[in-house]
Motif scaffolding. Structure first.
Motif: not given
Length: 534
Positions: A341-360
């Protein structure tokens, strides 16, 4: 009394902020009227009931009405009486609203065993207010049906938990995942007798594996003896046929377990996330062997942020976090298809905030992680989906991938309260108890029982459609569970608010709880499972 339920609106009153001026939120005319009525203070008069004269009665009303934290915050912000010290034990300095919130917390099974020190630490972790602690606990109850009846449609086997905490299992049992002490399939719900006297509040199912969480925070596991790869892998050659306490979790009070394909995750009472296995290449922020049985704290952004729900997909994990500023979603793991959900298809080794909900402008309240796609329900009832869009599982009318959460516009007239995801399949439950489904129609798991012309394959559904077969049951649905595995044909459970359980989809191993007629391997329409979960 919730003043924040309008579509798209987030809470305008942070729970930890208190307005200093008693009447700052009302007009001068209202102020004059309130003072003349002497609702809170002033000389008594016949027929009047000054709140300050009987605070114990007021406290009883607040706790017996089960007000939510926002209601208590509004009372505190608009009336001096509710924010002055109440002079009641255990803390004479607590306001009436804070004391009511504490009393409501003490009714919860996960809160009762806490020591005074643990409770204070818990309060500070949640933001320093008992109202925030109550919000955290209630958020977890709402999204996980904690301490309520529930049904789990696992890969080939099924679990049903009654409101009193009894556990029934049925279906495939090749690894002892039913917990009955043998490897025999069960075509009817059968109670797990070795758990008598233990109240189970949450269950999770993986391929050949079952995990149960008790109201004492203990985790019981049976089936494949591994927390690592569950689908046809080399791990889990030893099987456990009766529930056994997971010794490595004895020092962690667990409230939820989630099983992915390569890893297992658990959530602690304080909102910390621990994972087993799949740490090679630091995929989950730590290094472990596939058969590692030691829990590892999920490090990074969530170390100091309490989590109320976790959801495990095939190779990724979602976490619903609860902060004083609102609810948010973090993701970690494999990013193929954009499912993080971060706008890319890359892996994340650590938890990352999905920022899109704030935009919506969406406050997430429920998360669901399918094998390759994910979904969220917002406080305002909107539904968002993202990830692989194959077979229309995102509900946007196509099969395109979405790398950030996107609102399902076809559900704009529906206020959702629950969402469930599987292998390219999605179900949504509305506040009216109606059920909508979309995605892959294989094995009749969508409940529409439609077959394409010229062959025997079920139709895929690209946009949400009302499951009319459940509508005809004439019961209000509260939970949907469906198989979340790429290796097993899917089946689906629908649970009503009266405790009735309906099943449809693949049933070749007995996972529907009823025997099928000769030559049948699936059922397209819901049928009642003979078990009362209330």
């Amino acid at each position: 009394m919730d003043a924040t339920t309008s579509r798209g609106a987030s809470s305008s009153l942070p729970l930890h902020l208190i307005v200093d001026d008693t009447l700052a939120l009302v007009t001068p005319l209202q102020q004059s009227f309130q003072r003349s009525q002497r609702l809170c203070f002033g000389d008594s008069a016949p027929g009047e009931f000054p709140l300050a004269a009987n605070p114990s009665i007021v406290l009883h009303v607040l706790t017996s009405c089960n007000l939510d934290p926002e209601d208590l915050a509004h009372l505190e912000a608009t009336c001096t009486f509710f924010r002055k010290p109440a002079n009641f034990p255990p803390d004479f300095d607590l306001s009436m609203s804070e004391l009511a919130a504490l009393d409501l917390c003490q009714k919860r099974a996960i809160f009762k065993p806490m020591t005074a020190h643990e409770r204070e630490h818990f309060k500070q972790r949640c933001g320093g207010s008992w109202k925030l602690v109550l919000r955290f606990i209630m958020a977890g109850e709402a999204c996980c049906r904690r301490e309520k009846s529930q049904a789990i449609a696992g890969p080939g086997h099924s679990i049903a938990v009654t409101a009193s905490g009894a556990v029934y299992t049925f279906g495939s049992n090749n690894s002892g995942q039913l917990g009955h002490g043998n490897l025999e399939e069960e075509w009817r719900p059968r109670v797990v007798r070795s758990l008598q006297g233990i109240r189970i509040i949450q269950a999770a199912a993986g391929a050949g594996r079952t995990m149960l969480v008790s109201d004492a925070g203990r985790v019981y596991a049976f089936g494949k003896d591994s927390f690592g790869e569950v689908e046809y892998g080399g791990q889990g050659s030893r099987v456990v046929t009766t529930p056994q306490v997971v010794e490595s979790l004895k020092d962690i009070y667990v409230v939820q377990a989630a099983i992915g394909n390569f890893f297992t995750a658990v959530l602690s009472r304080e909102g910390r996330v621990y994972t087993f296995s799949w740490g090679n290449d630091t995929r989950l922020g730590h290094q472990t062997e596939p058969n590692d049985v030691q829990p590892h704290l999920l490090t990074g952004a969530l170390e100091n942020i309490p989590v109320v729900q976790i959801a495990a997909g095939y190779c990724y994990l979602l976490a619903l976090a609860c902060q004083p500023t609102g609810m948010s979603v973090y993701s970690v793991g494999c990013g193929l298809g954009g499912k993080l959900g971060h706008g890319s298809r890359t892996d994340e080794k650590y938890p990352k905030l999905i920022e899109q909900f704030r935009n919506l402008n969406i406050q997430p309240v429920v998360v669901a992680a399918g094998a390759w796609h994910a979904a969220v329900v917002g406080k305002d009832g909107r539904v968002c989906t993202w990830g692989w869009g194959r077979y229309g599982c995102l509900g946007h009318g196509n099969e395109e991938c979405e790398s950030v959460p996107k609102v399902v516009e076809a559900l704009s007239g529906v206020k959702a309260i629950h969402v469930a995801t599987g292998d390219y399949t999605t179900f949504v439950v509305s506040d009216k108890g109606d059920v909508y489904s979309f995605g892959c129609g294989e094995s009749s798991s969508l409940g529409h029982n439609t077959i394409t012309e010229g062959n025997n394959r079920h139709t895929n559904v690209l946009s949400p459609e009302l499951v009319t077969s459940l509508k005809r049951v004439n019961e209000r649905m509260v939970q949907i569970s469906l198989t979340n595995s790429i290796y097993w044909n899917a089946h689906t459970f629908a649970l009503t608010d009266s405790g009735k359980l309906y099943a449809f989809g693949a049933g070749d191993k007995g996972q529907l709880g009823t025997e099928l007629v000769a030559q049948q391997s699936e059922r397209g329409t819901p049928e009642r499972v003979e078990i009362d979960l209330n």
